[in-house]
Design an enzyme around this catalytic site. Structure first.
Site, PDB file in Angstrom:
ATOM      1  N   ASN A   1      25.871  45.886  39.689  1.00  0.00           N
ATOM      2  CA  ASN A   1      26.071  45.476  38.295  1.00  0.00           C
ATOM      3  C   ASN A   1      25.001  45.992  37.346  1.00  0.00           C
ATOM      4  O   ASN A   1      25.204  46.015  36.141  1.00  0.00           O
ATOM      5  CB  ASN A   1      26.152  43.946  38.209  1.00  0.00           C
ATOM      6  CG  ASN A   1      25.051  43.257  38.969  1.00  0.00           C
ATOM      7  OD1 ASN A   1      24.893  43.448  40.174  1.00  0.00           O
ATOM      8  ND2 ASN A   1      24.265  42.467  38.278  1.00  0.00           N
TER       9      ASN A   1
ATOM     10  N   CYS B   1      10.060  45.322  34.298  1.00  0.00           N
ATOM     11  CA  CYS B   1       9.177  44.174  34.126  1.00  0.00           C
ATOM     12  C   CYS B   1       8.789  44.089  32.661  1.00  0.00           C
ATOM     13  O   CYS B   1       7.980  44.873  32.196  1.00  0.00           O
ATOM     14  CB  CYS B   1       7.921  44.321  34.978  1.00  0.00           C
ATOM     15  SG  CYS B   1       6.838  42.903  34.838  1.00  0.00           S
TER      16      CYS B   1
ATOM     17  N   THR C   1      41.658  19.995  41.681  1.00  0.00           N
ATOM     18  CA  THR C   1      42.920  20.425  41.064  1.00  0.00           C
ATOM     19  C   THR C   1      42.798  21.882  40.612  1.00  0.00           C
ATOM     20  O   THR C   1      41.805  22.265  40.001  1.00  0.00           O
ATOM     21  CB  THR C   1      43.259  19.502  39.864  1.00  0.00           C
ATOM     22  OG1 THR C   1      43.351  18.176  40.364  1.00  0.00           O
ATOM     23  CG2 THR C   1      44.570  19.893  39.212  1.00  0.00           C
TER      24      THR C   1
ATOM     25  N   GLN D   1      32.166  43.773  40.746  1.00  0.00           N
ATOM     26  CA  GLN D   1      32.166  44.837  39.728  1.00  0.00           C
ATOM     27  C   GLN D   1      33.236  45.899  39.975  1.00  0.00           C
ATOM     28  O   GLN D   1      33.459  46.763  39.134  1.00  0.00           O
ATOM     29  CB  GLN D   1      30.785  45.518  39.666  1.00  0.00           C
ATOM     30  CG  GLN D   1      29.685  44.634  39.088  1.00  0.00           C
ATOM     31  CD  GLN D   1      29.865  44.348  37.590  1.00  0.00           C
ATOM     32  OE1 GLN D   1      30.529  45.082  36.859  1.00  0.00           O
ATOM     33  NE2 GLN D   1      29.272  43.263  37.114  1.00  0.00           N
TER      34      GLN D   1
ATOM     35  N   SER E   1      36.067  38.412  40.867  1.00  0.00           N
ATOM     36  CA  SER E   1      36.006  37.522  39.708  1.00  0.00           C
ATOM     37  C   SER E   1      36.842  38.094  38.561  1.00  0.00           C
ATOM     38  O   SER E   1      36.681  39.261  38.198  1.00  0.00           O
ATOM     39  CB  SER E   1      34.536  37.400  39.286  1.00  0.00           C
ATOM     40  OG  SER E   1      34.422  36.555  38.182  1.00  0.00           O
TER      41      SER E   1
ATOM     42  N   GLY F   1      33.034  34.685  41.100  1.00  0.00           N
ATOM     43  CA  GLY F   1      32.374  35.507  42.100  1.00  0.00           C
ATOM     44  C   GLY F   1      31.244  34.771  42.808  1.00  0.00           C
ATOM     45  O   GLY F   1      31.063  34.915  44.020  1.00  0.00           O
ATOM     46  N   THR F   2      30.494  33.984  42.071  1.00  0.00           N
ATOM     47  CA  THR F   2      29.351  33.288  42.665  1.00  0.00           C
ATOM     48  C   THR F   2      29.809  32.376  43.802  1.00  0.00           C
ATOM     49  O   THR F   2      29.248  32.395  44.911  1.00  0.00           O
ATOM     50  CB  THR F   2      28.624  32.459  41.577  1.00  0.00           C
ATOM     51  OG1 THR F   2      28.199  33.355  40.544  1.00  0.00           O
ATOM     52  CG2 THR F   2      27.421  31.722  42.135  1.00  0.00           C
TER      53      THR F   2
ATOM     54  N   HIS G   1      36.945  37.646  35.272  1.00  0.00           N
ATOM     55  CA  HIS G   1      36.448  37.997  33.936  1.00  0.00           C
ATOM     56  C   HIS G   1      35.811  39.381  33.860  1.00  0.00           C
ATOM     57  O   HIS G   1      35.425  39.834  32.788  1.00  0.00           O
ATOM     58  CB  HIS G   1      35.506  36.906  33.389  1.00  0.00           C
ATOM     59  CG  HIS G   1      34.151  36.833  34.025  1.00  0.00           C
ATOM     60  ND1 HIS G   1      33.022  37.279  33.385  1.00  0.00           N
ATOM     61  CD2 HIS G   1      33.740  36.339  35.212  1.00  0.00           C
ATOM     62  CE1 HIS G   1      31.975  37.047  34.162  1.00  0.00           C
ATOM     63  NE2 HIS G   1      32.375  36.483  35.272  1.00  0.00           N
TER      64      HIS G   1
HETATM   65  C1  LIG Z   1      27.912  41.905  41.408  1.00  0.00           C
HETATM   66  C2  LIG Z   1      28.183  40.510  40.938  1.00  0.00           C
HETATM   67  N1  LIG Z   1      28.353  39.530  41.828  1.00  0.00           N
HETATM   68  C3  LIG Z   1      28.608  38.262  41.453  1.00  0.00           C
HETATM   69  C4  LIG Z   1      28.698  37.928  40.126  1.00  0.00           C
HETATM   70  C5  LIG Z   1      28.998  36.509  39.758  1.00  0.00           C
HETATM   71  O1  LIG Z   1      30.338  36.372  39.327  1.00  0.00           O
HETATM   72  P1  LIG Z   1      30.792  35.121  38.442  1.00  0.00           P
HETATM   73  O2  LIG Z   1      30.238  35.334  37.078  1.00  0.00           O
HETATM   74  O3  LIG Z   1      32.282  35.166  38.455  1.00  0.00           O
HETATM   75  O4  LIG Z   1      30.274  33.903  39.117  1.00  0.00           O
HETATM   76  C6  LIG Z   1      28.508  38.906  39.143  1.00  0.00           C
HETATM   77  C7  LIG Z   1      28.535  38.558  37.713  1.00  0.00           C
HETATM   78  O5  LIG Z   1      27.787  39.069  36.911  1.00  0.00           O
HETATM   79  C8  LIG Z   1      28.253  40.248  39.560  1.00  0.00           C
HETATM   80  O6  LIG Z   1      28.069  41.238  38.672  1.00  0.00           O
END
Ligand SMILES: Cc1ncc(COP(=O)(O)O)c(C=O)c1O
Length: 376
Positions: A150, A326, A236, A178, A198, A70-71, A200
């Site tokens: 999330n 916090c 790859t 999510q 993503s 996802g990142t 996982h």
């Molecule tokens: C809303 C959201 N965006 C992006 C990500 C990042 O995904 P990844 O862990 O596959 O890089 C996460 C992971 O926690 C997420 O919850």
């Protein structure tokens, strides 16, 4: 008995996914770019997986670009909009994942882009009039709003945001990390240019995801090299990951309604238990609202600071996440944007199809007992 209630962080692999990917780790190891039978076999596996994903989402296969998760997909979407489509105004929310917020902020250091954060109420509901107002600016706008949050589980109406964005000719990216595999998508109709996902988060492997980029939308390459993924994402291919991603999505959508009802019942059960045994418990954002939040996430707010609670839950074998406004150096940008009392304690429970009602009851009992033990 250990209880895993941190499924928004990551989910366990589905055994059927494990079964589908093992041949690609053991036997089918050819490089998909190779010109022999080994290569042809894995190339077919990659393209079949892409076709499966596209079909499940009503997208075109060429609109699916495999990434490391996802990142990377979020980075690619935003960088593409700013560098290729020359967006100079990014409209987003303070609730986005760092994969979105940090990418935007880092671009703002080197390029002339303005950033606007959508106004919202104390539950995190976004103000559509503000979006309307911002889209009327005479700039090249990119809107980046996540589908499901999330931390709080808040759902945003990406259909409505997409329609408005399209009306003003702006670009729309949505982080669907999510929600993918938990909500159905018809990407031929949803007005988005980009969507990040993503594996996982829906019982697929880690380190694999995809960017959906609508046909005709220009995409920037972040990684240069051998030209895989039509030159957009060299390296790859993670074949086992790709096969596992497609299989996990297939399973998720086959069982979507059954799983949704079951998981929602677990969440409702936990809300009922905690409300009964821990008076004063609140829920962050729209977390307790079944219509407006992810059925997989419950963000609980306890009135006082209980710094060791998470550690004590962990010692009792219960895995959850802390999201305190916090505390102890950790700082949740989501909860502070919601104005959650920094002196309170936030705990995120997140569920999957593998959790049971007995686990929910034990988690609630343990939390209640610990709260009495570590009274503020
Ligand atoms: C809303 C959201 N965006 C992006 C990500 C990042 O995904 P990844 O862990 O596959 O890089 C996460 C992971 O926690 C997420 O919850």
């Amino acid at each position: 008995m250990n209880i895993y209630l941190d499924n928004a962080a990551t989910t366990p692999l589905d055994p059927a996914v494990f079964e589908a990917i093992t041949p690609y780790l053991l036997n089918h190891y050819g490089n998909p770019s190779a010109q022999h039978a080994y290569g042809r076999h894995t190339r077919n596996a990659v393209e079949d997986s892409r076709a499966t994903i596209a079909q499940l989402l009503n997208a075109l296969p060429e609109e699916i670009i495999f990434t490391s998760g996802g990142t990377e997909a979020d980075n690619m979407a935003i960088i593409s909009a700013v560098t290729n489509a020359k967006a100079d105004h990014v409209i987003t929310t303070p609730f986005e994942h760092p994969a979105v917020l940090q990418t935007i902020r880092s671009l703002a250091q080197t390029r002339r882009i303005a950033i606007s954060y959508l106004r919202h109420d104390t539950h995190g509901n976004l103000d559509p009039d503000h979006l309307h107002y911002l889209l009327r600016t005479n700039m090249r706008n990119l809107v980046s709003v996540m589908h499901g949050n999330n931390e709080t589980g808040n759902l945003h109406d990406i259909e409505q945001i997409g329609r408005l964005t399209k009306h003003f000719g702006a670009l729309f990216h949505s982080d669907a990390v999510q929600t993918m595999g938990h909500y159905s998508y018809d990407l031929s109709k949803l007005p988005v240019q980009f969507l990040a996902a993503s594996a996982h988060k829906f019982h697929g492997p880690k380190g694999i995801g995809f960017l959906y980029a609508r046909k005709g939308t220009q995409v920037s390459r972040l990684i240069h090299g051998g030209g895989q993924e039509k030159g957009l994402r060299s390296g790859t291919e993670n074949i086992a990951g790709i096969v596992g991603l497609a299989k996990a999505l297939e399973i998720a959508y086959q069982e979507l309604e059954r799983d949704r009802k079951y998981i929602q019942s677990l969440k409702t059960r936990l809300i009922a238990r905690l409300t009964e045994t821990l008076p004063g418990t609140k829920f962050n954002g729209n977390s307790a609202d079944a219509e407006k939040s992810l059925y997989t996430v419950l963000s609980v707010n306890l009135p006082d600071g209980r710094p060791r609670l998470l550690q004590l839950l962990d010692e009792q074998g219960i895995a959850v996440s802390g999201a305190s406004a916090c505390s102890g150096g950790s700082f949740s940008h989501v909860l502070s944007a919601l104005g959650v009392d920094a002196g309170s304690t936030a705990i995120r429970f997140s569920f999957s199809k593998y959790n049971t009602p007995a686990e929910i009851d034990r988690a609630a009992e343990t939390l209640t007992a610990l709260c009495h033990l570590v009274a503020a």
